[in-house]
Scaffold this motif. Structure first.
Motif, PDB file in Angstrom:
ATOM      1  N   GLN A 501       0.889  -1.170   0.006  1.00  0.00           N
ATOM      2  CA  GLN A 501      -0.005   0.056   0.128  1.00  0.00           C
ATOM      3  C   GLN A 501       0.901   1.301   0.031  1.00  0.00           C
ATOM      4  OE1 GLN A 501      -2.451  -0.425   3.359  1.00  0.00           O
ATOM      5  NE2 GLN A 501      -3.840  -1.929   2.300  1.00  0.00           N
ATOM      6  N   GLY A 502       2.068   1.302   0.345  1.00  0.00           N
ATOM      7  CA  GLY A 502       3.061   2.376   0.041  1.00  0.00           C
ATOM      8  C   GLY A 502       3.227   3.061  -1.227  1.00  0.00           C
ATOM      9  N   HIS A 503       3.683   4.339  -1.257  1.00  0.00           N
ATOM     10  CA  HIS A 503       3.688   4.968  -2.607  1.00  0.00           C
ATOM     11  C   HIS A 503       4.913   5.615  -2.717  1.00  0.00           C
ATOM     12  CE1 HIS A 503      -0.674   4.676  -1.827  1.00  0.00           C
ATOM     13  NE2 HIS A 503      -0.718   4.628  -3.336  1.00  0.00           N
ATOM     14  N   GLY A 504       5.904   5.497  -1.967  1.00  0.00           N
ATOM     15  CA  GLY A 504       7.146   6.114  -1.929  1.00  0.00           C
ATOM     16  C   GLY A 504       7.326   7.704  -1.828  1.00  0.00           C
ATOM     17  N   ILE A 505       6.185   8.019  -1.224  1.00  0.00           N
ATOM     18  CA  ILE A 505       6.354   9.729  -0.974  1.00  0.00           C
ATOM     19  C   ILE A 505       6.729  10.134   0.322  1.00  0.00           C
ATOM     20  CG2 ILE A 505       4.961  11.815  -1.240  1.00  0.00           C
ATOM     21  CD1 ILE A 505       2.969  10.223  -3.182  1.00  0.00           C
ATOM     22  N   GLY A 506       6.361   9.606   1.406  1.00  0.00           N
ATOM     23  CA  GLY A 506       6.451   9.842   2.472  1.00  0.00           C
ATOM     24  C   GLY A 506       7.746  10.165   3.184  1.00  0.00           C
ATOM     25  N   LEU A 507       9.067   9.184   2.809  1.00  0.00           N
ATOM     26  CA  LEU A 507      10.386   9.442   3.008  1.00  0.00           C
ATOM     27  C   LEU A 507      10.923  10.767   2.360  1.00  0.00           C
ATOM     28  CD1 LEU A 507      11.613   5.934   3.376  1.00  0.00           C
ATOM     29  CD2 LEU A 507      11.092   7.596   5.361  1.00  0.00           C
ATOM     30  N   TYR A 508      10.402  10.840   1.109  1.00  0.00           N
ATOM     31  CA  TYR A 508      10.655  11.887   0.246  1.00  0.00           C
ATOM     32  C   TYR A 508      10.558  13.291   0.832  1.00  0.00           C
ATOM     33  CZ  TYR A 508      10.964  15.364  -3.740  1.00  0.00           C
ATOM     34  OH  TYR A 508      11.043  16.577  -4.479  1.00  0.00           O
ATOM     35  N   VAL A 509       9.006  13.312   1.204  1.00  0.00           N
ATOM     36  CA  VAL A 509       8.579  14.530   1.860  1.00  0.00           C
ATOM     37  C   VAL A 509       9.153  14.992   3.299  1.00  0.00           C
ATOM     38  CG1 VAL A 509       6.584  15.587   2.983  1.00  0.00           C
ATOM     39  CG2 VAL A 509       6.367  14.461   0.667  1.00  0.00           C
ATOM     40  N   ALA A 510       9.683  13.476   4.025  1.00  0.00           N
ATOM     41  CA  ALA A 510      10.427  13.734   5.371  1.00  0.00           C
ATOM     42  C   ALA A 510      11.871  14.417   5.152  1.00  0.00           C
ATOM     43  CB  ALA A 510      10.428  12.324   5.837  1.00  0.00           C
ATOM     44  N   ARG A 511      12.353  13.929   3.987  1.00  0.00           N
ATOM     45  CA  ARG A 511      13.532  14.466   3.583  1.00  0.00           C
ATOM     46  C   ARG A 511      13.643  15.817   3.470  1.00  0.00           C
ATOM     47  NH1 ARG A 511      16.574  13.370  -1.968  1.00  0.00           N
ATOM     48  NH2 ARG A 511      15.560  15.281  -2.160  1.00  0.00           N
ATOM     49  N   TYR A 512      12.753  16.332   2.631  1.00  0.00           N
ATOM     50  CA  TYR A 512      12.685  17.796   2.156  1.00  0.00           C
ATOM     51  C   TYR A 512      12.501  18.724   3.529  1.00  0.00           C
ATOM     52  CZ  TYR A 512      11.016  22.010  -0.360  1.00  0.00           C
ATOM     53  OH  TYR A 512      10.816  23.113  -0.879  1.00  0.00           O
ATOM     54  N   ILE A 513      11.472  18.175   4.328  1.00  0.00           N
ATOM     55  CA  ILE A 513      11.062  18.857   5.647  1.00  0.00           C
ATOM     56  C   ILE A 513      12.187  19.004   6.703  1.00  0.00           C
ATOM     57  CG2 ILE A 513       9.535  18.798   7.777  1.00  0.00           C
ATOM     58  CD1 ILE A 513       7.355  17.395   6.046  1.00  0.00           C
ATOM     59  N   ILE A 514      12.962  17.906   6.671  1.00  0.00           N
ATOM     60  CA  ILE A 514      14.344  17.955   7.593  1.00  0.00           C
ATOM     61  C   ILE A 514      15.425  18.968   7.015  1.00  0.00           C
ATOM     62  CG2 ILE A 514      15.980  16.589   8.820  1.00  0.00           C
ATOM     63  CD1 ILE A 514      13.232  16.362   9.930  1.00  0.00           C
ATOM     64  N   GLU A 515      15.472  18.867   5.564  1.00  0.00           N
ATOM     65  CA  GLU A 515      16.598  19.699   5.160  1.00  0.00           C
ATOM     66  C   GLU A 515      16.159  21.025   5.263  1.00  0.00           C
ATOM     67  OE1 GLU A 515      16.954  18.280   1.178  1.00  0.00           O
ATOM     68  OE2 GLU A 515      18.411  16.669   1.886  1.00  0.00           O
ATOM     69  N   ALA A 516      14.727  21.369   5.112  1.00  0.00           N
ATOM     70  CA  ALA A 516      14.285  22.831   5.409  1.00  0.00           C
ATOM     71  C   ALA A 516      14.610  23.341   6.703  1.00  0.00           C
ATOM     72  CB  ALA A 516      12.655  22.948   5.050  1.00  0.00           C
ATOM     73  N   HIS A 517      14.802  22.460   7.715  1.00  0.00           N
ATOM     74  CA  HIS A 517      15.242  22.672   8.995  1.00  0.00           C
ATOM     75  C   HIS A 517      16.720  22.896   9.326  1.00  0.00           C
ATOM     76  CE1 HIS A 517      10.815  21.808   9.917  1.00  0.00           C
ATOM     77  NE2 HIS A 517      11.018  22.457  11.228  1.00  0.00           N
ATOM     78  N   GLY A 518      17.576  22.740   8.112  1.00  0.00           N
ATOM     79  CA  GLY A 518      19.018  22.629   8.256  1.00  0.00           C
ATOM     80  C   GLY A 518      19.166  21.420   8.974  1.00  0.00           C
ATOM     81  N   GLY A 519      18.474  20.258   9.118  1.00  0.00           N
ATOM     82  CA  GLY A 519      19.161  19.170   9.647  1.00  0.00           C
ATOM     83  C   GLY A 519      19.364  17.931   8.406  1.00  0.00           C
ATOM     84  N   LYS A 520      19.289  16.905   8.978  1.00  0.00           N
ATOM     85  CA  LYS A 520      19.551  15.534   7.812  1.00  0.00           C
ATOM     86  C   LYS A 520      18.830  14.379   8.283  1.00  0.00           C
ATOM     87  CE  LYS A 520      24.057  14.479   9.607  1.00  0.00           C
ATOM     88  NZ  LYS A 520      25.595  14.202   9.286  1.00  0.00           N
ATOM     89  N   ILE A 521      18.657  13.682   7.387  1.00  0.00           N
ATOM     90  CA  ILE A 521      17.958  12.237   7.674  1.00  0.00           C
ATOM     91  C   ILE A 521      18.729  11.441   6.777  1.00  0.00           C
ATOM     92  CG2 ILE A 521      16.290  12.683   5.962  1.00  0.00           C
ATOM     93  CD1 ILE A 521      14.011  10.984   7.695  1.00  0.00           C
ATOM     94  N   TRP A 522      18.596  10.041   7.561  1.00  0.00           N
ATOM     95  CA  TRP A 522      19.402   8.699   6.818  1.00  0.00           C
ATOM     96  C   TRP A 522      19.078   7.550   7.469  1.00  0.00           C
ATOM     97  CZ3 TRP A 522      21.846  11.801  10.471  1.00  0.00           C
ATOM     98  CH2 TRP A 522      22.479  11.027  11.502  1.00  0.00           C
ATOM     99  N   ALA A 523      19.211   6.424   6.925  1.00  0.00           N
ATOM    100  CA  ALA A 523      18.986   5.150   7.305  1.00  0.00           C
ATOM    101  C   ALA A 523      20.577   4.488   7.196  1.00  0.00           C
ATOM    102  CB  ALA A 523      17.981   4.581   6.092  1.00  0.00           C
TER     103      ALA A 523
END
Length: 541
Positions: A501-523
Motif C-alpha cells: 500500500q506504500g507509494h514512496g512519497i513519505g520519506l521524500y517529503v520527510a527529507r525535504y522537511i528535515i533539510e528545510a530545518h537545516g538538519g539531515k535524515i538517513w537510514a
C-alpha cells in the motif's frame, strides 16, 4: 632580385588566382559535401587550376613542341571548363538534382569524345609559324576545330541562358543569389572578351592571354559568395581562409625569387605542401565550427524540450494540488461521521457494524495520509511549502507520536518502546506539525515493515544537534536501497512485498522537511532481514 620579381609579375598574378580559386572551391565543398552544387563548384575550381597552369605554360615555354602540347591541353581543359560552367548553372543553387536521360546518354559522351579529339591532329594539325622568341605564333587547324568551337560556345551560351532564366524565375528569397552569380559571370566574360579577344585580335596585344585565371576570379568569388550567402561562414573560418591564402601567396612569391633550378623545385614543393596544408586546416576549422553549431542547435532544442517539460510538470502539479484538495474535504467529513457512529452519537450500533466501521475508518485514515503526502509533494514541486517555526520540544512531539501509534503496534503483536530522555532535551526552533508528520511517518513505516519483534524510538542530544532514532527488527536494507530510499516514488522490492500500500512519497517529503530545518535524515542497516535504523538530526537553535 627585384627586377626578377617584377619581370614575373604575370606569374604572381596567375599564382594568386589559382590559389584563391582552389581555396574557394574546397571551402564551398567542405561546407556542404552532399550538395551537388558544392561538388560541381569544386570540379570547376580544379579544372580551372589545370587550365590556368597549361595556359600560362603554353605562352611562356620557348620549346615549340612542348608549347604545342600545352596548347592541346589548354583546349582539352577548355572543353571541360565549358561543360562544368553549364553543369554548375544547371544545378545551382540546389543540393540535389536529377539529371535527364539525355544528360548521361548524349551530352556527357559528346563532351568526353570532344575532349579526347582535341588532343589529336583533328583539331590542331601542326605548328604553322614560330615567333623569334620561340613561341608559337600560328597553328594549322584540323577538320574538328569546328566541333570544338561549336561544343564550347554552345555550352557557354546554354549556361548563360539557364542562369538568366533562373534569375528571372527565382523567388524573392533566392533571386539575390542568382544576381550575384550573374554579376560575376558578366564581369568575367567582359574581361575575357577585352583582354583575350579584342586586344590580341584588333590591337596585336596578346600579353594578357596568360592572365586568363585572373579574369576568372570575379566569377569564382561571386559564385562562392552566392553559394554561401544563406549559410554564412563563421568568422573563425574566414580568418583561417585569409591566413591560409596569404601563406600560400608568400610561398608562391618565393618561387619567383628563386635563383636556381634546385631552389625553384624546392620552393614549388613547399608551395604545393602549403596549399594542401591550408585546405586541410580550413577543413578542420570548418568541422569544428559545424560541430559547435550542431551543439548550439541541440542545446536550443533541449532548452525548448525542457521548457515544455517544465510546463507539463507544472500542469501535473496544479492538477495534483487541485485533485488532492478536492479529495481531502470529503474524506475528512467521512472520517467525522464514522467516528460519531462508532461513538454512538446517532444511537447504539451492533458490534458487527462497529467492527466493520473501524476497518472503514482505518482505510479512510490511509487515504487521508496518502492525500496529505500528495499535497505535500505538490507544495514541494511548486515551492509553496510553508512553515510555522516556533520553539518546541522534540521529545514531547515524539512522545505524542508513540501514543498515537501504540494501538497499531499492538495489533501486529509488536512492542513499541519509547526511550524518554532524562533530563528532557532542550527546546529548539522548528515547525511542530511538520516534525510530528516526519516522526509519525518513520514510526508508522517501522511498524508496517516489521513482522515480529519491536520498534524503538529514542531521542538524545549529540553536540549541537538533537538526534532522533527509530529502530526496528524488520526487513532491513541493502546498500543499494539506502542510496535511493529518500528519492521520490522510490520503494524497495522487499518493501513492496511486505506492504503493497506504500507509494514512496513519505520519506521524500520527510527529507525535504528535515533539510528545510537545516538538519539531515538517513537510514542505517546491517543488511537484509536484520532490521534498520532511521536517524534524524536537527540543529539546536
Amino acid at each position: 632580385m627585384s627586377f626578377n620579381f617584377f619581370q614575373n609579375l604575370d606569374l604572381l598574378s596567375v599564382g594568386v588566382a589559382v590559389a584563391a580559386i582552389g581555396i574557394l572551391g574546397f571551402v564551398v565543398y567542405l561546407n556542404n559535401r552532399r550538395s551537388i552544387t558544392s561538388r560541381t563548384f569544386l570540379f570547376f575550381s580544379v579544372i580551372t587550376i589545370f587550365w590556368s597552369i597549361a595556359n600560362y605554360l603554353q605562352y611562356n615555354i620557348a620549346n615549340p613542341a612542348v608549347s604545342f602540347w600545352m596548347l592541346k591541353l589548354v583546349v582539352f581543359f577548355a572543353v571541360w571548363h565549358a561543360f562544368l560552367i553549364f553543369r554548375l548553372f544547371y544545378v545551382f543553387p540546389e543540393d540535389a538534382v536529377i539529371f535527364p536521360k539525355s544528360y548521361k546518354t548524349a551530352l556527357l559522351p559528346l563532351v568526353i569524345a570532344t575532349s579526347v579529339i582535341v588532343l589529336t591532329p583533328l583539331v590542331f594539325e601542326s605548328i604553322a609559324e614560330v615567333s623569334a622568341d620561340g613561341a608559337i605564333a600560328r597553328v594549322n587547324n584540323g577538320p574538328a576545330i569546328a566541333l570544338f568551337s561549336a561544343i564550347v560556345v554552345s555550352l557557354i551560351f546554354a549556361a548563360v541562358f539557364l542562369l538568366v532564366k533562373k534569375t528571372f524565375l527565382a523567388k524573392k528569397g533566392k533571386k539575390s543569389q542568382f544576381v550575384w552569380v550573374l554579376t560575376g559571370t558578366f564581369l568575367t566574360f567582359t574581361l575575357l572578351l577585352i583582354f583575350n579577344f579584342v586586344l590580341p585580335a584588333f590591337f596585336n596585344r596578346p600579353d594578357f592571354i596568360p592572365l586568363g585565371p585572373v579574369f576568372l576570379l570575379p566569377f569564382a568569388i561571386f559564385t562562392f559568395y552566392a553559394i554561401l550567402k544563406h549559410k554564412l561562414l563563421d568568422i573563425k573560418v574566414i580568418s583561417t581562409e585569409v591566413v591560409a591564402f596569404f601563406l600560400v601567396i608568400a610561398a608562391f612569391s618565393q618561387i619567383l625569387l628563386s635563383k636556381s633550378a634546385g631552389e625553384t623545385i624546392f620552393q614549388v614543393s613547399v608551395f604545393i605542401l602549403l596549399l594542401i596544408f591550408s585546405i586541410l586546416l580550413i577543413r578542420s576549422v570548418m568541422r569544428e565550427v559545424r560541430q559547435r553549431e550542431e551543439l548550439q542547435e541541440l542545446t536550443k532544442k533541449l532548452e525548448s524540450a525542457n521548457a515544455e517539460l517544465r510546463k507539463l510538470d507544472q500542469l501535473k502539479s496544479d492538477f495534483l494540488s487541485f485533485a488532492t484538495h478536492q479529495l481531502r474535504s470529503p474524506l475528512s467529513i467521512t472520517k467525522g461521521y464514522i467516528s460519531m457512529i462508532i461513538e454512538g452519537s446517532f444511537g447504539q450500533a451492533s458490534d458487527m457494524i462497529i467492527e466493520r466501521l473501524k476497518r472503514v475508518y482505518e482505510s479512510n485514515e490511509r487515504l487521508i495520509k496518502l492525500v496529505d503526502d500528495f499535497l505535500n509533494l505538490s507544495r514541494i514541486e511548486q515551492g509553496r511549502m510553508s512553515y510555522d517555526f516556533s520553539r518546541a520540544s522534540l521529545d514531547e512531539i515524539a512522545e505524542e507520536v508513540v501514543g498515537e501509534l501504540t494501538e497499531a503496534a499492538k495489533k501486529k503483536g509488536l512492542e513499541l518502546l519509547w526511550q524518554k530522555p532524562i533530563p528532557p532535551l532542550p527546546q529548539t526552533v522548528l515547525d511542530s506539525s511538520k516534525i510530528h508528520e516526519v516522526i509519525y511517518n518513520l514510526v508508522d513505516n517501522a511498524i508496517k515493515y516489521t513482522q515480529r519483534g519491536k520498534v524503538a524510538l529514542k531521542a538524545e542530544k549529540s553536540g549541537i544537534f538533537l538526534r532522533l532514532s527509530v529502530s526496528d527488527t524488520g526487513i532491513g536494507l541493502n546498500e543499494e536501497d539506502r542510496g535511493r530510499l529518500f528519492e521520490r516514488f522510490s520503494r524497495t522490492e522487499r518493501g513492496y512485498r511486505a506492504n503493497a500500500q506504500g507509494h514512496g512519497i513519505g520519506l521524500y517529503v520527510a527529507r525535504y522537511i528535515i533539510e528545510a530545518h537545516g538538519g539531515k535524515i538517513w537510514a542505517e542497516s546491517p543488511g537484509l532481514g536484520q532490521g534498520s535504523v532511521f536517524r534524524v538530526e536537527l540543529p539546536i537553535k
